[in-house]
Design a protein around this motif. Structure first.
Motif, PDB file in Angstrom:
ATOM      1  N   ASP A   1      -2.155   0.184  10.346  1.00 20.16           N
ATOM      2  CA  ASP A   1      -1.409   1.432  10.496  1.00 20.16           C
ATOM      3  C   ASP A   1      -1.429   2.204   9.183  1.00 20.16           C
ATOM      4  O   ASP A   1      -0.888   1.745   8.182  1.00 20.16           O
ATOM      5  CB  ASP A   1       0.027   1.139  10.905  1.00 20.16           C
ATOM      6  N   PRO A   2      -2.064   3.384   9.131  1.00 14.76           N
ATOM      7  CA  PRO A   2      -2.124   4.130   7.873  1.00 14.76           C
ATOM      8  C   PRO A   2      -0.752   4.546   7.365  1.00 14.76           C
ATOM      9  O   PRO A   2      -0.546   4.694   6.167  1.00 14.76           O
ATOM     10  CB  PRO A   2      -2.982   5.358   8.196  1.00 14.76           C
ATOM     11  N   GLU A   3       0.227   4.688   8.255  1.00 13.66           N
ATOM     12  CA  GLU A   3       1.578   5.041   7.820  1.00 13.66           C
ATOM     13  C   GLU A   3       2.286   3.888   7.117  1.00 13.66           C
ATOM     14  O   GLU A   3       3.243   4.097   6.386  1.00 13.66           O
ATOM     15  CB  GLU A   3       2.397   5.533   9.008  1.00 13.66           C
ATOM     16  N   ALA A   4       1.816   2.665   7.344  1.00 12.61           N
ATOM     17  CA  ALA A   4       2.413   1.511   6.661  1.00 12.61           C
ATOM     18  C   ALA A   4       2.052   1.518   5.182  1.00 12.61           C
ATOM     19  O   ALA A   4       2.742   0.924   4.362  1.00 12.61           O
ATOM     20  CB  ALA A   4       1.954   0.207   7.306  1.00 12.61           C
ATOM     21  N   GLY A   5       0.961   2.195   4.840  1.00 11.93           N
ATOM     22  CA  GLY A   5       0.582   2.346   3.441  1.00 11.93           C
ATOM     23  C   GLY A   5       0.176   1.063   2.744  1.00 11.93           C
ATOM     24  O   GLY A   5       0.182   0.995   1.530  1.00 11.93           O
TER      25      GLY A   5
ATOM     26  N   GLN B   1      -7.923  -1.727   7.705  1.00 11.89           N
ATOM     27  CA  GLN B   1      -8.208  -0.376   8.194  1.00 11.89           C
ATOM     28  C   GLN B   1      -9.129  -0.370   9.414  1.00 11.89           C
ATOM     29  O   GLN B   1      -8.932   0.401  10.324  1.00 11.89           O
ATOM     30  CB  GLN B   1      -8.796   0.505   7.080  1.00 11.89           C
TER      31      GLN B   1
ATOM     32  N   THR C   1      -2.526  -1.570  16.012  1.00 14.07           N
ATOM     33  CA  THR C   1      -2.702  -1.511  14.558  1.00 14.07           C
ATOM     34  C   THR C   1      -2.269  -2.776  13.830  1.00 14.07           C
ATOM     35  O   THR C   1      -2.197  -2.787  12.605  1.00 14.07           O
ATOM     36  CB  THR C   1      -1.930  -0.315  13.958  1.00 14.07           C
TER      37      THR C   1
END
Length: 115
Positions: free
Chosen positions: A54-58, A15, A38
């Motif tokens: 990447d926060p969208e990668a989860g 993160q 990211t």
């Protein structure tokens, strides 16, 4: 040489990518190759891997990545063996991969290099 069906790569959550890279570089002497803002692959760690910010990668847990010469055949084998495909085959810089969940709920990925 990368071997078929063997662990080849590990992705870790990252993160705070700048702080994470600084820590591993200073503490363990790891080197990094950035692939955008990211993602950073690490080297000199004994096993190839990278940090995903990447926060969208989860990505919230380590992700073990296996290698396959024939990605579609390995995907079929995973399904036939009871695995659940949770991220269909997609392209990324250097190759293609998919993610699956094993019967215990662990998420892993399988990749192949670009031809």
């Amino acid at each position: 040489m990368i071997e078929d069906s063997k662990i080849s790569y590990v992705e870790l959550p990252g993160q705070d990518l700048p702080a994470t890279k600084a820590f591993y570089s200073k503490a363990f002497g790891w080197t990094f190759t950035d692939y955008g803002p990211t993602y950073a692959a690490f080297g000199d760690a004994g096993l190839d891997g990278g940090f995903q910010a990447d926060p969208e990668a989860g990505l919230t847990k380590p992700l073990v990545v296996l290698f396959a010469r024939d990605l579609e055949a390995m995907e079929a084998k995973v399904i036939a063996s009871g695995g659940e495909i949770i991220v269909p085959i997609f392209s990324f810089p250097g190759g293609r991969r998919f993610h699956f969940r094993d019967p215990s709920g662990n998420e892993l990925a399988v990749f192949t290099e670009s031809q």
